[in-house]
Design a protein around this motif. Structure first.
Motif, PDB file in Angstrom:
ATOM      1  N   SER A   1       0.868  -1.271   0.194  1.00  0.00           N
ATOM      2  CA  SER A   1      -0.146  -0.005   0.005  1.00  0.00           C
ATOM      3  C   SER A   1       0.884   1.055   0.147  1.00  0.00           C
ATOM      4  CB  SER A   1      -0.768  -0.181   1.171  1.00  0.00           C
ATOM      5  OG  SER A   1      -1.622   1.218   1.403  1.00  0.00           O
TER       6      SER A   1
ATOM      7  N   SER B   1       2.478   1.603  -3.408  1.00  0.00           N
ATOM      8  CA  SER B   1       1.604   1.967  -4.603  1.00  0.00           C
ATOM      9  C   SER B   1       1.390   3.403  -4.361  1.00  0.00           C
ATOM     10  CB  SER B   1       0.421   1.313  -4.504  1.00  0.00           C
ATOM     11  OG  SER B   1      -0.636   1.709  -5.163  1.00  0.00           O
ATOM     12  N   THR B   2       1.058   4.076  -3.099  1.00  0.00           N
ATOM     13  CA  THR B   2       0.909   5.521  -2.796  1.00  0.00           C
ATOM     14  C   THR B   2       1.993   6.412  -3.462  1.00  0.00           C
ATOM     15  OG1 THR B   2      -0.746   5.178  -1.071  1.00  0.00           O
ATOM     16  CG2 THR B   2       0.296   7.223  -1.558  1.00  0.00           C
TER      17      THR B   2
END
Length: 236
Positions: free
Chosen positions: A57, A60-61
């Motif tokens: 996560s 990805s950000t």
């Protein structure tokens, strides 16, 4: 040699120290637009995003932020890596230490490829950091050697699957970096009876593989070890 990297949109992981920092600075010097993903602050002149490459996560950000700043991607350099316990026999190495090495050195590269390829320009280039430890080994380095061998295999697999981009890796022998000095001690680097590379030298290898000058090179592991792996261990 003119590498024609001016204006290229470059993302470097592990760009706050060692080889990653040298790569980020070298691309900036070539006139590229550079974004750095690291848990620490990257160099001046580069757009910095703090993230852990092992966290799907977070990464990805971070990639989304970097791509938003750069406006796309032409080059991705995977430099984030750790050595783990050096000199510790495998039978004495805790499972969590093994997992940590594989998480950063292997999973981190897989996730980087996963999240960046949708943004990669046609004809783009990936350069991953492996090691001569993918081909040769020393006692107390089993998890690290296994992880770097995986990066070499990953390079080949990505080169087959990622048809819009070239994928290569560089495999240097010992490089004078803060991590190497922490692992081996200053004396092992400063008084070595074998050649030691600088991070800047490795960065130049990365720049060449990232440039159109190397457009025929794909799916390859470039072993930069001063020829040591070519030598027979048998007395001649």
């Amino acid at each position: 040699m003119r590498l024609q990297l001016t204006g290229k949109k470059v993302l470097v992981t592990g760009g706050a120290s060692g080889i990653g920092l040298a790569c980020a600075l070298a691309f900036l010097d070539e006139g590229a637009d550079v974004a750095v993903i690291d848990r620490a602050q990257g160099p001046k002149g580069a757009f910095g995003v703090r993230a852990d490459v092992t966290d799907d996560s977070q990464l990805s950000t971070a990639v989304t932020k970097a791509v938003g700043h750069l406006g796309g991607l032409d080059v991705v350099v995977g430099c984030a890596g750790i050595s783990g316990p050096v000199g510790t026999p495998l039978v004495d190495t805790p499972a969590d230490a093994i997992a940590a090495v594989l998480a950063v050195n292997v999973t981190g590269q897989l996730l980087l490829a996963k999240h960046t390829y949708p943004h990669m320009a046609d004809g783009g280039a990936y350069v991953l950091l492996a090691s001569d430890s993918a081909f040769v080994s020393a006692p107390g380095m089993v998890p690290y050697c296994a992880s770097k061998g995986a990066v070499v295999s990953l390079t080949k697999a990505l080169a087959v699957e990622f048809t819009r981009a070239r994928v290569n890796c560089v495999c240097p022998s010992i490089v004078d970096t803060p991590m190497a000095r922490a692992d081996l001690g200053d004396a092992a680097i400063d008084e070595a009876d074998f050649p030691v590379q600088t991070a800047d030298e490795v960065a130049q290898q990365v720049l060449f593989l990232a440039s159109a000058r190397s457009r025929a090179i794909n799916g390859q592991a470039v072993l930069a070890d001063f020829g040591y792996s070519a030598r027979s261990g048998f007395p001649a």
